[in-house]
Design an enzyme around this catalytic site. Structure first.
Site, PDB file in Angstrom:
ATOM      1  N   SER A  12       0.818  -1.218   0.000  1.00  0.00           N
ATOM      2  CA  SER A  12       0.000   0.000   0.000  1.00  0.00           C
ATOM      3  C   SER A  12       0.846   1.260   0.000  1.00  0.00           C
ATOM      4  O   SER A  12       0.495   2.254  -0.650  1.00  0.00           O
ATOM      5  CB  SER A  12      -0.947  -0.017   1.208  1.00  0.00           C
ATOM      6  OG  SER A  12      -1.786  -1.162   1.174  1.00  0.00           O
ATOM      7  N   TYR A  56      -5.164   5.221   2.376  1.00  0.00           N
ATOM      8  CA  TYR A  56      -6.233   4.547   3.123  1.00  0.00           C
ATOM      9  C   TYR A  56      -5.745   3.181   3.612  1.00  0.00           C
ATOM     10  O   TYR A  56      -5.760   2.887   4.814  1.00  0.00           O
ATOM     11  CB  TYR A  56      -7.456   4.396   2.217  1.00  0.00           C
ATOM     12  CG  TYR A  56      -8.701   3.855   2.889  1.00  0.00           C
ATOM     13  CD1 TYR A  56      -8.793   2.515   3.261  1.00  0.00           C
ATOM     14  CD2 TYR A  56      -9.799   4.671   3.121  1.00  0.00           C
ATOM     15  CE1 TYR A  56      -9.938   2.009   3.856  1.00  0.00           C
ATOM     16  CE2 TYR A  56     -10.945   4.170   3.731  1.00  0.00           C
ATOM     17  CZ  TYR A  56     -11.008   2.841   4.090  1.00  0.00           C
ATOM     18  OH  TYR A  56     -12.149   2.349   4.679  1.00  0.00           O
ATOM     19  N   CYS A  57      -5.301   2.332   2.695  1.00  0.00           N
ATOM     20  CA  CYS A  57      -4.867   0.982   3.063  1.00  0.00           C
ATOM     21  C   CYS A  57      -3.590   1.006   3.883  1.00  0.00           C
ATOM     22  O   CYS A  57      -3.426   0.209   4.814  1.00  0.00           O
ATOM     23  CB  CYS A  57      -4.680   0.116   1.821  1.00  0.00           C
ATOM     24  SG  CYS A  57      -6.212  -0.241   0.930  1.00  0.00           S
ATOM     25  N   ALA A  58      -2.663   1.919   3.553  1.00  0.00           N
ATOM     26  CA  ALA A  58      -1.422   2.011   4.323  1.00  0.00           C
ATOM     27  C   ALA A  58      -1.727   2.391   5.770  1.00  0.00           C
ATOM     28  O   ALA A  58      -1.121   1.842   6.709  1.00  0.00           O
ATOM     29  CB  ALA A  58      -0.482   3.024   3.685  1.00  0.00           C
ATOM     30  N   HIS A 104      -3.750  -0.750   7.545  1.00  0.00           N
ATOM     31  CA  HIS A 104      -2.947  -1.949   7.795  1.00  0.00           C
ATOM     32  C   HIS A 104      -1.662  -1.634   8.555  1.00  0.00           C
ATOM     33  O   HIS A 104      -1.144  -2.498   9.269  1.00  0.00           O
ATOM     34  CB  HIS A 104      -2.723  -2.697   6.481  1.00  0.00           C
ATOM     35  CG  HIS A 104      -4.001  -3.270   5.974  1.00  0.00           C
ATOM     36  ND1 HIS A 104      -4.529  -4.443   6.450  1.00  0.00           N
ATOM     37  CD2 HIS A 104      -4.908  -2.772   5.086  1.00  0.00           C
ATOM     38  CE1 HIS A 104      -5.697  -4.666   5.864  1.00  0.00           C
ATOM     39  NE2 HIS A 104      -5.939  -3.669   5.036  1.00  0.00           N
TER      40      HIS A 104
END
Length: 349
Positions: free
Chosen positions: A94, A101-103, A106
């Protein structure tokens, strides 16, 4: 116990976060039926939430199931590599794809499993760096270290899943899962809470438990990296079949041919500033296919640049709705992710 309580308390706010999805209207949980309802139920039970990156696929039920299967069978299952290693891969991919968003999500989950400072986190650095480099041909290498086929299949599966999801999230979601008016001082606390919510409550879910959602399909040759992990192989075979069928429904043949050819010559680099490259690429398409071509190219190569005008032009050119939009972007995202999957295993182009 703490994680279970958090899930109960935050279930309603998390469902409300579906309002952050743009361009399409996810199916509300109260109105979900059939395959959509089944995926929603399993997502809340096994992932701890109905996450917007999953729910945004709901206008296209088969693509929703495909997304959930890939995510579940790579990130959430027990056995093999631990959850922290898998979250390190998700975070690294990510970051490499510039998907905040994903970084953020997660990275928070990883922080809830492994303290940011210390030997355990340092041990994960080579894995995260491998994942971050996986989207560039030439920098991508086989998974580091001596690994058996099953762990490699799982972790390459995590990488390919997030190369897919990052593109869909960049198209359909904002940069953070937090509400827009969240005070700056509260953001760190809320992200840490979200990370704790995603923490597994046991040893992970049973591998292969999602495979009943879509019909059996053969594993394509370009996904052979999954063969050593039966649950991952089954999920990707079924998901690839469903997404290819969606592409045939919603992506004009000349557009599919154009993107396939471009991916074959791609090195993972980002296109230049502006949109001239996309306009030039679709110039030889029929006029009615150019908006679909532009949207597919942007999704695959520069998903962060997809805007309202690109979506509107696609809808107007073909009189399409939410299902067709999810199917086109899902097909383009999967085509790019499958291409990258070969690089992560050190295969020749």
């Amino acid at each position: 116990m703490e994680t279970t309580l958090l899930r109960r308390v935050l279930r309603k706010p998390l469902r409300g976060s579906l309002r952050q999805v743009r361009h399409v209207r996810p199916v509300p949980p109260a109105r979900a039926r059939g395959l959509v309802a089944e995926v929603y139920t399993r997502s809340e039970r096994e992932f701890g939430m109905l996450a917007p990156p999953v729910a945004l696929h709901s206008p296209a039920p088969e693509i929703l199931a495909a997304c959930w299967m890939m995510l579940r069978e790579t990130l959430l299952t027990g056995g093999g590599p631990g959850r922290a290693v898998r979250e390190a891969v998700a975070t690294g991919v990510s970051l490499g794809n510039a998907c905040p968003y994903c970084a953020g999500v997660h990275g928070a989950a990883l922080g809830g499993l492994v303290p940011p400072e210390g030997g355990a986190r340092r041990d994960l650095a080579p894995v995260e760096e491998w994942a971050r480099a996986s989207g560039t041909r030439g920098r991508a290498t086989p998974f580091p270290g001596e690994q058996a086929a099953e762990p490699v299949g799982v972790l390459v599966g995590v990488a390919v899943t997030f190369h897919y999801l990052n593109r869909m999230v960049n198209v359909f979601l904002d940069e953070t899962p937090l509400p827009p008016r969240t005070p700056g001082m509260a953001r760190g606390t809320l992200m840490r809470t979200l990370g704790r919510l995603m923490r597994p409550t046991g040893g992970g879910v049973e591998p292969g438990g999602s495979l009943d959602l879509l019909p059996m399909a053969p594993l394509p040759g370009d996904l052979s990296w999954a063969a050593g992990a039966p649950g991952v192989a089954g999920a990707f075979a079924r998901a690839a079949s469903a997404i290819e069928a969606a592409g045939r429904r919603s992506v004009p043949g000349p557009v599919r041919d154009l993107l396939t050819a471009r991916l074959a010559a791609w090195d993972g680099g980002h296109p230049g500033l502006g949109g001239a490259w996309a306009e030039e690429a679709v110039a030889d398409l029929a006029a009615e296919d150019r908006p679909a071509g532009r949207l597919a190219l942007l999704t695959a190569f520069a998903s962060y640049r997809v805007g309202e005008a690109d979506v509107d032009a696609f809808r107007e050119s073909r009189g399409t709705g939410d299902r067709e939009l999810v199917e086109l972007t899902g097909w383009a995202s999967m085509a790019a992710a499958r291409t990258v999957g070969g690089w992560t295993r050190g295969e020749s182009p």
